[in-house]
Write a protein that holds these residues in place. Sequence first.
Motif, PDB file in Angstrom:
ATOM      1  N   LEU A   1       0.825  -1.212   0.000  1.00 52.90           N
ATOM      2  CA  LEU A   1       0.000   0.000   0.000  1.00 52.90           C
ATOM      3  C   LEU A   1       0.858   1.260   0.000  1.00 52.90           C
ATOM      4  O   LEU A   1       0.511   2.262  -0.639  1.00 52.90           O
ATOM      5  CB  LEU A   1      -0.934  -0.001   1.206  1.00 52.90           C
ATOM      6  CG  LEU A   1      -2.107  -0.989   1.143  1.00 52.90           C
ATOM      7  CD1 LEU A   1      -2.792  -1.095   2.507  1.00 52.90           C
ATOM      8  CD2 LEU A   1      -3.107  -0.557   0.082  1.00 52.90           C
ATOM      9  N   ILE A   2       1.977   1.210   0.716  1.00 52.15           N
ATOM     10  CA  ILE A   2       2.896   2.355   0.733  1.00 52.15           C
ATOM     11  C   ILE A   2       3.444   2.615  -0.668  1.00 52.15           C
ATOM     12  O   ILE A   2       3.470   3.759  -1.139  1.00 52.15           O
ATOM     13  CB  ILE A   2       4.046   2.124   1.733  1.00 52.15           C
ATOM     14  CG1 ILE A   2       3.509   2.108   3.164  1.00 52.15           C
ATOM     15  CG2 ILE A   2       5.121   3.198   1.577  1.00 52.15           C
ATOM     16  CD1 ILE A   2       4.546   1.715   4.207  1.00 52.15           C
ATOM     17  N   PHE A   3       3.866   1.547  -1.342  1.00 49.99           N
ATOM     18  CA  PHE A   3       4.391   1.702  -2.698  1.00 49.99           C
ATOM     19  C   PHE A   3       3.320   2.232  -3.650  1.00 49.99           C
ATOM     20  O   PHE A   3       3.582   3.115  -4.471  1.00 49.99           O
ATOM     21  CB  PHE A   3       4.947   0.372  -3.214  1.00 49.99           C
ATOM     22  CG  PHE A   3       6.356   0.093  -2.776  1.00 49.99           C
ATOM     23  CD1 PHE A   3       7.413   0.840  -3.261  1.00 49.99           C
ATOM     24  CD2 PHE A   3       6.625  -0.920  -1.855  1.00 49.99           C
ATOM     25  CE1 PHE A   3       8.717   0.597  -2.842  1.00 49.99           C
ATOM     26  CE2 PHE A   3       7.932  -1.168  -1.433  1.00 49.99           C
ATOM     27  CZ  PHE A   3       8.978  -0.411  -1.931  1.00 49.99           C
ATOM     28  N   LEU A   4       2.106   1.703  -3.555  1.00 54.70           N
ATOM     29  CA  LEU A   4       1.015   2.188  -4.401  1.00 54.70           C
ATOM     30  C   LEU A   4       0.763   3.664  -4.150  1.00 54.70           C
ATOM     31  O   LEU A   4       0.639   4.456  -5.096  1.00 54.70           O
ATOM     32  CB  LEU A   4      -0.276   1.405  -4.124  1.00 54.70           C
ATOM     33  CG  LEU A   4      -1.519   1.984  -4.815  1.00 54.70           C
ATOM     34  CD1 LEU A   4      -1.493   1.688  -6.306  1.00 54.70           C
ATOM     35  CD2 LEU A   4      -2.806   1.457  -4.166  1.00 54.70           C
ATOM     36  N   PHE A   5       0.685   4.039  -2.876  1.00 56.36           N
ATOM     37  CA  PHE A   5       0.344   5.412  -2.536  1.00 56.36           C
ATOM     38  C   PHE A   5       1.425   6.388  -3.010  1.00 56.36           C
ATOM     39  O   PHE A   5       1.113   7.430  -3.594  1.00 56.36           O
ATOM     40  CB  PHE A   5       0.137   5.555  -1.028  1.00 56.36           C
ATOM     41  CG  PHE A   5      -0.382   6.909  -0.640  1.00 56.36           C
ATOM     42  CD1 PHE A   5      -1.717   7.216  -0.795  1.00 56.36           C
ATOM     43  CD2 PHE A   5       0.473   7.871  -0.137  1.00 56.36           C
ATOM     44  CE1 PHE A   5      -2.201   8.484  -0.461  1.00 56.36           C
ATOM     45  CE2 PHE A   5       0.006   9.127   0.202  1.00 56.36           C
ATOM     46  CZ  PHE A   5      -1.332   9.438   0.043  1.00 56.36           C
ATOM     47  N   ILE A   6       2.679   6.060  -2.767  1.00 55.80           N
ATOM     48  CA  ILE A   6       3.767   6.943  -3.187  1.00 55.80           C
ATOM     49  C   ILE A   6       3.760   7.110  -4.703  1.00 55.80           C
ATOM     50  O   ILE A   6       3.966   8.209  -5.228  1.00 55.80           O
ATOM     51  CB  ILE A   6       5.124   6.387  -2.706  1.00 55.80           C
ATOM     52  CG1 ILE A   6       5.237   6.503  -1.180  1.00 55.80           C
ATOM     53  CG2 ILE A   6       6.284   7.135  -3.371  1.00 55.80           C
ATOM     54  CD1 ILE A   6       6.471   5.861  -0.597  1.00 55.80           C
ATOM     55  N   ARG A   7       3.479   6.028  -5.398  1.00 51.92           N
ATOM     56  CA  ARG A   7       3.498   6.057  -6.861  1.00 51.92           C
ATOM     57  C   ARG A   7       2.341   6.853  -7.459  1.00 51.92           C
ATOM     58  O   ARG A   7       2.506   7.509  -8.496  1.00 51.92           O
ATOM     59  CB  ARG A   7       3.452   4.621  -7.396  1.00 51.92           C
ATOM     60  CG  ARG A   7       3.448   4.535  -8.926  1.00 51.92           C
ATOM     61  CD  ARG A   7       3.351   3.106  -9.399  1.00 51.92           C
ATOM     62  NE  ARG A   7       3.235   3.033 -10.844  1.00 51.92           N
ATOM     63  CZ  ARG A   7       2.996   1.933 -11.532  1.00 51.92           C
ATOM     64  NH1 ARG A   7       2.842   0.776 -10.880  1.00 51.92           N
ATOM     65  NH2 ARG A   7       2.881   1.956 -12.844  1.00 51.92           N
ATOM     66  N   THR A   8       1.177   6.827  -6.822  1.00 53.64           N
ATOM     67  CA  THR A   8      -0.025   7.378  -7.452  1.00 53.64           C
ATOM     68  C   THR A   8      -0.605   8.616  -6.763  1.00 53.64           C
ATOM     69  O   THR A   8      -1.684   9.076  -7.137  1.00 53.64           O
ATOM     70  CB  THR A   8      -1.125   6.291  -7.506  1.00 53.64           C
ATOM     71  OG1 THR A   8      -1.441   5.861  -6.180  1.00 53.64           O
ATOM     72  CG2 THR A   8      -0.663   5.103  -8.338  1.00 53.64           C
ATOM     73  N   SER A   9       0.085   9.162  -5.781  1.00 55.89           N
ATOM     74  CA  SER A   9      -0.492  10.263  -4.997  1.00 55.89           C
ATOM     75  C   SER A   9       0.132  11.623  -5.297  1.00 55.89           C
ATOM     76  O   SER A   9      -0.020  12.556  -4.512  1.00 55.89           O
ATOM     77  CB  SER A   9      -0.328   9.969  -3.499  1.00 55.89           C
ATOM     78  OG  SER A   9       1.052   9.910  -3.146  1.00 55.89           O
ATOM     79  N   LYS A  10       0.820  11.738  -6.405  1.00 63.07           N
ATOM     80  CA  LYS A  10       1.541  12.984  -6.695  1.00 63.07           C
ATOM     81  C   LYS A  10       0.624  14.199  -6.865  1.00 63.07           C
ATOM     82  O   LYS A  10       1.057  15.332  -6.716  1.00 63.07           O
ATOM     83  CB  LYS A  10       2.412  12.804  -7.941  1.00 63.07           C
ATOM     84  CG  LYS A  10       3.566  11.826  -7.731  1.00 63.07           C
ATOM     85  CD  LYS A  10       4.433  11.688  -8.971  1.00 63.07           C
ATOM     86  CE  LYS A  10       5.630  10.789  -8.716  1.00 63.07           C
ATOM     87  NZ  LYS A  10       5.277   9.442  -8.268  1.00 63.07           N
ATOM     88  N   SER A  11      -0.652  13.960  -7.159  1.00 60.50           N
ATOM     89  CA  SER A  11      -1.599  15.073  -7.324  1.00 60.50           C
ATOM     90  C   SER A  11      -2.115  15.592  -5.985  1.00 60.50           C
ATOM     91  O   SER A  11      -2.746  16.654  -5.932  1.00 60.50           O
ATOM     92  CB  SER A  11      -2.780  14.646  -8.195  1.00 60.50           C
ATOM     93  OG  SER A  11      -3.515  13.608  -7.554  1.00 60.50           O
ATOM     94  N   LEU A  12      -1.857  14.876  -4.917  1.00 60.61           N
ATOM     95  CA  LEU A  12      -2.320  15.299  -3.598  1.00 60.61           C
ATOM     96  C   LEU A  12      -1.361  16.308  -2.981  1.00 60.61           C
ATOM     97  O   LEU A  12      -0.197  16.394  -3.366  1.00 60.61           O
ATOM     98  CB  LEU A  12      -2.445  14.084  -2.668  1.00 60.61           C
ATOM     99  CG  LEU A  12      -3.408  12.973  -3.084  1.00 60.61           C
ATOM    100  CD1 LEU A  12      -3.408  11.875  -2.030  1.00 60.61           C
ATOM    101  CD2 LEU A  12      -4.814  13.507  -3.289  1.00 60.61           C
ATOM    102  N   SER A  13      -1.870  17.055  -2.005  1.00 56.86           N
ATOM    103  CA  SER A  13      -1.021  18.022  -1.314  1.00 56.86           C
ATOM    104  C   SER A  13       0.035  17.301  -0.496  1.00 56.86           C
ATOM    105  O   SER A  13      -0.124  16.132  -0.130  1.00 56.86           O
ATOM    106  CB  SER A  13      -1.866  18.912  -0.402  1.00 56.86           C
ATOM    107  OG  SER A  13      -2.385  18.159   0.681  1.00 56.86           O
TER     108      SER A  13
END
Length: 228
Positions: free
Chosen positions: A44-56
Amino acid sequence: MLTNTEKQFSILFFIIVLLELITGSTETLQSTHYIAKPAIVISLIFLFIRTSKSLSKSLRNLTILALVFSLLGDVLLMFVDESQNFFTFGLVAFLIAHVMYVLLFLKHRNKEKSPYGFIVLLLIYASSLFYFLKDGLDELLIPVVVYMLVILAMATSSFLRKNNANILSYGLVFLGALFFMISDSILALNKFHQSIPWSNISIMVTYALAQYLIVIGILKINVTNSKV
């Protein structure tokens, strides 16, 4: 609802959780279990880091911190048979993870939404749970009570996102918070009240669902959607 990356990840995540359930229930596969269990949150950490660049930055940092402390808690709880201290430290790690989630969810708090009715329901639930736990807590009475209050705060803060986050993000995060409460409740009853059949499976399934739904829900915060 899910992007192609999230769909592919969901399949991988299901496989990881299934592997954890198998290795955690099979004595001869215990060594593999020490890899499979942390892999749930690591993925989940890897997914989030990879796909969360649009978040603040603040949303990203709080989510990552919540997941990292959850991972630490997972690792510590794998060694509770070695020493009771591992359970206490694991409890502290998850407590910090919940605090991070509270701070994260409050970023989208609807200040016009009253929490009191929901808090009353949670307190009734928590009081009923505590009735069964109290006789087995001993020296862990205060830490467990504090932990219960923090997880109630986490659930409440997820509820308070209603009408201030899109319906998809709100629904996923709120459902994830409820699954977290269920998972921790089963764990507490199994440890401090009486052994529950297949508790290792029910705890891990609800826990994995909780973390998955919260992470996907936060990733959907910028999705354009009608509000609740």
